[in-house]
Design a protein around this motif. Structure first.
Motif, PDB file in Angstrom:
ATOM      1  N   THR A  71       0.878  -1.162   0.000  1.00 50.09           N
ATOM      2  CA  THR A  71       0.000   0.000   0.000  1.00 50.09           C
ATOM      3  C   THR A  71       0.916   1.212   0.000  1.00 50.09           C
ATOM      4  O   THR A  71       1.739   1.370   0.900  1.00 50.09           O
ATOM      5  N   THR A  92      -6.564   2.102   3.363  1.00 48.41           N
ATOM      6  CA  THR A  92      -7.300   2.239   2.113  1.00 48.41           C
ATOM      7  C   THR A  92      -7.646   3.715   1.930  1.00 48.41           C
ATOM      8  O   THR A  92      -7.489   4.521   2.846  1.00 48.41           O
ATOM      9  N   ALA A  93      -8.152   4.061   0.761  1.00 51.74           N
ATOM     10  CA  ALA A  93      -8.571   5.439   0.523  1.00 51.74           C
ATOM     11  C   ALA A  93      -9.694   5.825   1.483  1.00 51.74           C
ATOM     12  O   ALA A  93      -9.780   6.964   1.923  1.00 51.74           O
ATOM     13  N   GLU A  94     -10.549   4.850   1.827  1.00 54.12           N
ATOM     14  CA  GLU A  94     -11.642   5.103   2.765  1.00 54.12           C
ATOM     15  C   GLU A  94     -11.158   5.181   4.210  1.00 54.12           C
ATOM     16  O   GLU A  94     -11.789   5.800   5.048  1.00 54.12           O
ATOM     17  N   HIS A  95     -10.049   4.518   4.526  1.00 52.87           N
ATOM     18  CA  HIS A  95      -9.470   4.491   5.874  1.00 52.87           C
ATOM     19  C   HIS A  95      -7.987   4.871   5.807  1.00 52.87           C
ATOM     20  O   HIS A  95      -7.112   4.023   6.002  1.00 52.87           O
ATOM     21  N   PRO A  96      -7.659   6.146   5.511  1.00 53.30           N
ATOM     22  CA  PRO A  96      -6.254   6.537   5.361  1.00 53.30           C
ATOM     23  C   PRO A  96      -5.450   6.440   6.660  1.00 53.30           C
ATOM     24  O   PRO A  96      -4.232   6.351   6.616  1.00 53.30           O
ATOM     25  N   LYS A  99      -7.346   0.693   9.283  1.00 52.61           N
ATOM     26  CA  LYS A  99      -8.422  -0.031   9.956  1.00 52.61           C
ATOM     27  C   LYS A  99      -7.853  -0.691  11.199  1.00 52.61           C
ATOM     28  O   LYS A  99      -6.665  -1.012  11.249  1.00 52.61           O
TER      29      LYS A  99
END
Length: 119
Positions: A71, A92-96, A99
């Motif tokens: 990543t 992720t882009a949703e969870h920079p 998680k």
């Protein structure tokens, strides 16, 4: 030069030992014979090129010769994490910010139970 962590060798190695192989997590069509030429061409040739967090497939070509995922932030070139094939990314882009580890472990377990997936 920078160092990349190999999740199989479990050590940081020089970047020259590794080769990028493109975008990670590309799902092969379930029935390639039923794909149109356009759908097959999209699968073979078109990839995301986001600005920010991106998942890439790499190979430790000079070391263990195994494929793994990275990543990486495409803006800063920072590598946020490396993880084995079959595992799920923490960033992720949703969870920079990442998680929680227990949620990532549960997702990886669910993926590994799918037919044909081996970690």
């Amino acid at each position: 030069m920078f160092l990349i962590y190999c999740p199989y060798c479990e050590e940081h190695r020089e970047e020259e030992e590794f080769h990028p192989k493109g975008q990670a997590h590309i799902a092969r069509p379930a029935d390639p014979e039923a794909c149109s030429d356009e759908q097959w061409g999209d699968y073979l040739f078109f990839r995301d090129n986001p600005r920010g967090i991106h998942h890439e497939l790499w190979v430790h070509a000079v070391g263990c010769r195994k494929f793994f995922n990275i990543t990486r932030n495409t803006v800063t070139y920072e590598i946020l994490e490396t993880y084995r094939i079959g595992e799920q990314p923490r960033f992720t882009a949703e969870h920079p910010e990442g998680k929680p580890a227990d949620k990532v472990a549960a997702e990886s377990e669910a993926v590994s139970r799918q037919e044909g997936v081996q970690a």
